[in-house]
Design a protein around this motif. Sequence first.
Motif, PDB file in Angstrom:
ATOM      1  N   TRP A 231       6.537  15.191  -0.851  1.00 27.48           N
ATOM      2  CA  TRP A 231       6.521  13.736  -0.878  1.00 27.48           C
ATOM      3  C   TRP A 231       7.913  13.119  -0.869  1.00 27.48           C
TER       4      TRP A 231
ATOM      5  N   TRP B   2       7.880  10.193   1.427  1.00 25.74           N
ATOM      6  CA  TRP B   2       7.280   8.984   0.836  1.00 25.74           C
ATOM      7  C   TRP B   2       8.342   8.205   0.061  1.00 25.74           C
TER       8      TRP B   2
ATOM      9  N   LYS C  99       1.772   2.643  -3.241  1.00 30.34           N
ATOM     10  CA  LYS C  99       0.712   3.368  -3.963  1.00 30.34           C
ATOM     11  C   LYS C  99       0.544   4.784  -3.410  1.00 30.34           C
ATOM     12  N   SER C 100       0.597   4.923  -2.102  1.00 28.96           N
ATOM     13  CA  SER C 100       0.489   6.245  -1.476  1.00 28.96           C
ATOM     14  C   SER C 100       1.035   6.168  -0.056  1.00 28.96           C
ATOM     15  N   ASN C 101       1.449   7.308   0.447  1.00 28.25           N
ATOM     16  CA  ASN C 101       2.127   7.329   1.747  1.00 28.25           C
ATOM     17  C   ASN C 101       1.149   7.325   2.916  1.00 28.25           C
TER      18      ASN C 101
ATOM     19  N   LYS D 236      -2.540  18.978  -2.832  1.00 29.68           N
ATOM     20  CA  LYS D 236      -3.931  18.578  -3.012  1.00 29.68           C
ATOM     21  C   LYS D 236      -4.573  19.343  -4.169  1.00 29.68           C
TER      22      LYS D 236
ATOM     23  N   ASP E   2       0.820  -1.217   0.000  1.00 24.64           N
ATOM     24  CA  ASP E   2       0.000   0.000   0.000  1.00 24.64           C
ATOM     25  C   ASP E   2       0.852   1.264   0.000  1.00 24.64           C
TER      26      ASP E   2
ATOM     27  N   ARG F 119       1.269  16.404  -8.520  1.00 28.21           N
ATOM     28  CA  ARG F 119       1.132  15.071  -7.923  1.00 28.21           C
ATOM     29  C   ARG F 119       1.477  13.985  -8.936  1.00 28.21           C
TER      30      ARG F 119
ATOM     31  N   ASN G 152       4.522  11.236  -8.693  1.00 25.62           N
ATOM     32  CA  ASN G 152       4.224   9.809  -8.795  1.00 25.62           C
ATOM     33  C   ASN G 152       5.062   9.140  -9.876  1.00 25.62           C
TER      34      ASN G 152
END
Length: 287
Positions: free
Chosen positions: A170, A173, A141-143, A209, A138, A215, A219
Amino acid sequence: MPQISVIVPCYNQAQYLPEALQSVLDQSFPDWECIIVNDGSPDNTEAVAHEWCDKDCRFKYLKKENGGLSSARNAGINMAEGEWILPLDADDKIGKEYISLALDAIKYSPDIGIIYADAFLFGEKEGKWNLPEYNYRDILKSNMIYCSAFYKKEDWTIIGGYDINLIHGWEDWEFWIHLLSTTQKEVLKLPYIGFYYRIKENSMIEFLKKDNNKRQKINVYVQKKHLDIYIKEFGTYQEVLSVNDWLISCNNALSHKVYRYENFMPIKILKVLHSSFKRIFDKKWFQ
């Protein structure tokens, strides 16, 4: 030599810095050092830092040219003498027992690589920060582990520190992904509110956000950098596309079956009857 080195980078956050440093000074465990890193800040960070260094010799000061959050953390950790590192942003705070509870956990769990705790939001928004529970697949996929978690300095050295290319957020992350995939160590979450994250309009998390493009770029960067990990855990792009095509096919077949079911004449008649009886029943019930 201190057991814990708290690293506090500061850029244009001098107004919040005393709260962060006070939360370190208030720790029930005394064997720490706190390195305040002035990342070329144009405000009065230097004056505030010197005031706290004069107050307690466990506070130390480092000034550098502006290079971003990752660069500032790396500079502070490079100077650190502690076996364990705890990053703390200048506008956040930690709970009084955070260091003590983390060190207690370390004694009984030598395979732990990252320790964090429950968290609380404060500032423009207040309440418990409901983070998903940690799972290795998980986190790819995201922190779900905030920046202020404990880890060993030697692990920071092994993976080469924080990635200075991640200047828009990030970076923590990516750091967790790199550390966990390299060391294969365990993660522990303490059942204690150990971290307080300040919410404000210009927070990095709020900025991201609102910026979907940023973002997406982060990624893509992280996934490309650790492509071997993503392929190992989730398969090649071709395999992912094949699974996606299969799911689309299943969805189309299911939609077709649902359409046939809903348009099957006996079913239509039953629906009409059910609707009629329901109206009659409801009318009698309320008379």
